[in-house]
Design an enzyme around this catalytic site. Structure first.
Site, PDB file in Angstrom:
ATOM      1  N   ASP A  40      -9.986 -34.491  -4.236  1.00  0.00           N
ATOM      2  CA  ASP A  40      -9.999 -33.029  -4.413  1.00  0.00           C
ATOM      3  C   ASP A  40      -8.688 -32.490  -3.826  1.00  0.00           C
ATOM      4  OD1 ASP A  40     -11.176 -30.537  -5.169  1.00  0.00           O
ATOM      5  OD2 ASP A  40     -11.808 -30.193  -3.105  1.00  0.00           O
ATOM      6  N   ASN A  92       1.245 -32.133   1.496  1.00  0.00           N
ATOM      7  CA  ASN A  92       1.777 -31.173   0.535  1.00  0.00           C
ATOM      8  C   ASN A  92       1.750 -31.879  -0.812  1.00  0.00           C
ATOM      9  OD1 ASN A  92       3.287 -29.556  -1.097  1.00  0.00           O
ATOM     10  ND2 ASN A  92       4.934 -29.215   0.386  1.00  0.00           N
ATOM     11  N   ASP A 118      -3.760 -21.726  -5.351  1.00  0.00           N
ATOM     12  CA  ASP A 118      -3.112 -20.422  -5.105  1.00  0.00           C
ATOM     13  C   ASP A 118      -2.260 -20.045  -6.318  1.00  0.00           C
ATOM     14  OD1 ASP A 118      -4.154 -20.323  -2.508  1.00  0.00           O
ATOM     15  OD2 ASP A 118      -2.489 -21.501  -1.714  1.00  0.00           O
ATOM     16  N   LYS A 122       4.000 -13.725  -8.129  1.00  0.00           N
ATOM     17  CA  LYS A 122       5.369 -13.285  -8.445  1.00  0.00           C
ATOM     18  C   LYS A 122       6.178 -14.408  -9.071  1.00  0.00           C
ATOM     19  CE  LYS A 122       5.588  -9.910  -4.774  1.00  0.00           C
ATOM     20  NZ  LYS A 122       5.906  -9.735  -3.382  1.00  0.00           N
TER      21      LYS A 122
HETATM   22  C1  LIG Z   1      -7.330 -20.618  -3.151  1.00  0.00           C
HETATM   23  S1  LIG Z   1      -7.599 -22.047  -2.184  1.00  0.00           S
HETATM   24  C2  LIG Z   1      -8.918 -22.838  -3.057  1.00  0.00           C
HETATM   25  C3  LIG Z   1      -9.645 -23.808  -2.185  1.00  0.00           C
HETATM   26  C4  LIG Z   1     -10.799 -24.579  -2.831  1.00  0.00           C
HETATM   27  N1  LIG Z   1     -10.294 -25.556  -3.783  1.00  0.00           N
HETATM   28  C5  LIG Z   1     -11.803 -23.665  -3.469  1.00  0.00           C
HETATM   29  O1  LIG Z   1     -11.904 -23.687  -4.720  1.00  0.00           O
HETATM   30  O2  LIG Z   1     -12.513 -22.945  -2.733  1.00  0.00           O
HETATM   31  C6  LIG Z   1      -6.225 -23.116  -2.544  1.00  0.00           C
HETATM   32  C7  LIG Z   1      -6.007 -24.191  -1.491  1.00  0.00           C
HETATM   33  O3  LIG Z   1      -4.937 -25.052  -1.855  1.00  0.00           O
HETATM   34  C8  LIG Z   1      -4.152 -25.317  -0.695  1.00  0.00           C
HETATM   35  N2  LIG Z   1      -2.794 -25.684  -1.124  1.00  0.00           N
HETATM   36  C9  LIG Z   1      -1.839 -24.860  -1.613  1.00  0.00           C
HETATM   37  N3  LIG Z   1      -0.723 -25.545  -1.903  1.00  0.00           N
HETATM   38  C10 LIG Z   1      -0.966 -26.843  -1.581  1.00  0.00           C
HETATM   39  C11 LIG Z   1      -0.195 -28.035  -1.651  1.00  0.00           C
HETATM   40  N4  LIG Z   1       1.059 -28.012  -2.080  1.00  0.00           N
HETATM   41  N5  LIG Z   1      -0.764 -29.190  -1.251  1.00  0.00           N
HETATM   42  C12 LIG Z   1      -2.056 -29.211  -0.795  1.00  0.00           C
HETATM   43  N6  LIG Z   1      -2.838 -28.110  -0.706  1.00  0.00           N
HETATM   44  C13 LIG Z   1      -2.295 -26.935  -1.101  1.00  0.00           C
HETATM   45  C14 LIG Z   1      -4.198 -24.012   0.069  1.00  0.00           C
HETATM   46  O4  LIG Z   1      -3.846 -24.141   1.429  1.00  0.00           O
HETATM   47  C15 LIG Z   1      -5.649 -23.598  -0.139  1.00  0.00           C
HETATM   48  O5  LIG Z   1      -6.496 -24.152   0.835  1.00  0.00           O
END
Ligand SMILES: C[S@@+](CC[C@H](N)C(=O)[O-])C[C@H]1O[C@@H](n2cnc3c(N)ncnc32)[C@H](O)[C@@H]1O
Length: 208
Positions: A40, A92, A118, A122
């Protein structure tokens, strides 16, 4: 136990997040390392994989997240709940999922989920979006043949952008889907459904 407080968003392009992780060794993190693996990506607090790990002890679950305190909290909860088939990694995914998965045994990754990443609305922040060609290639490289990738978001332009990247990969075929095929919803999915907003979903299968 109070929830760990974290920044709502982090900039994945910041130098702090451009690190090279140690490749994961499944034999060090799972009790039975060769069980089918579910990955995930962007798991946040990781409750989706936690519930899935409770329901499916015959599979392993790996949550990957860029906000480190959430990873520590997830691993603490996994230990407290004796979930020997659940592990979280600070990573990351856009920058170095390939390194993290470098030593993954061939053929164990059965399913991948990317749920409500996310959007970075923008245009000037577009490069911060998690799903890009490299991420898709890394996932496809490690996915077993007939393995599935499920992607969902409530943001229309992001759905279009992500789905097009997956559709452009010759090793995948799209499977029509309008529902979440899993018996668990993420925190974000529950929140979006409560507001009665549309959710865009796609599923892909590795065919070659
Ligand atoms: C809007 S949240 C959604 C979380 C979860 N999947 C849900 O549906 O409830 C997006 C998640 O992706 C993580 N995230 C963003 N960019 C990432 C990256 N480059 N690598 C790993 N995680 C990342 C963020 O920190 C955040 O926890």
């Amino acid at each position: 136990m109070p929830r760990v407080r974290v920044h709502q968003h982090v900039n994945p392009l910041a130098p702090f997040y451009r690190f090279t992780p140690k490749p994961i060794l499944v034999e060090n993190v799972f009790d039975n390392p060769l069980l089918p693996l579910h990955l995930d990506v962007g798991c946040a607090r990781g409750r989706f994989v936690l519930k899935m790990a409770e329901m499916f002890p015959e599979r392993n679950f790996l949550g990957v997240e860029i906000r480190e305190p959430l990873v520590a909290e997830g691993n603490r909860l996994a230990r407290e709940n004796n979930l020997i088939n659940l592990h979280y990694e600070f990573n990351n995914a856009t920058y170095s999922l390939d390194k993290l998965l470098e030593n993954l045994p061939t053929g164990i990754m059965h399913t991948v989920t990317i749920q409500f990443p996310d959007p970075w609305y923008k245009k000037k922040h577009a490069k911060r979006r998690m799903v890009d060609g490299n991420l898709v290639e890394t996932i496809v490289e490690h996915l077993k043949i007939s393995g599935k990738i499920f992607v969902q978001t409530d943001v229309d332009f992001l759905a279009e952008e992500m789905f097009e990247i997956f559709r452009g990969n010759q090793s995948l075929r799209e499977i029509e889907t309008s529902e979440n095929p899993f018996p668990v919803k993420t925190e974000r999915e529950i929140a979006v459904e409560e507001k009665d907003l549309p959710i865009y979903r796609a599923m892909f299968e590795k065919i070659s």
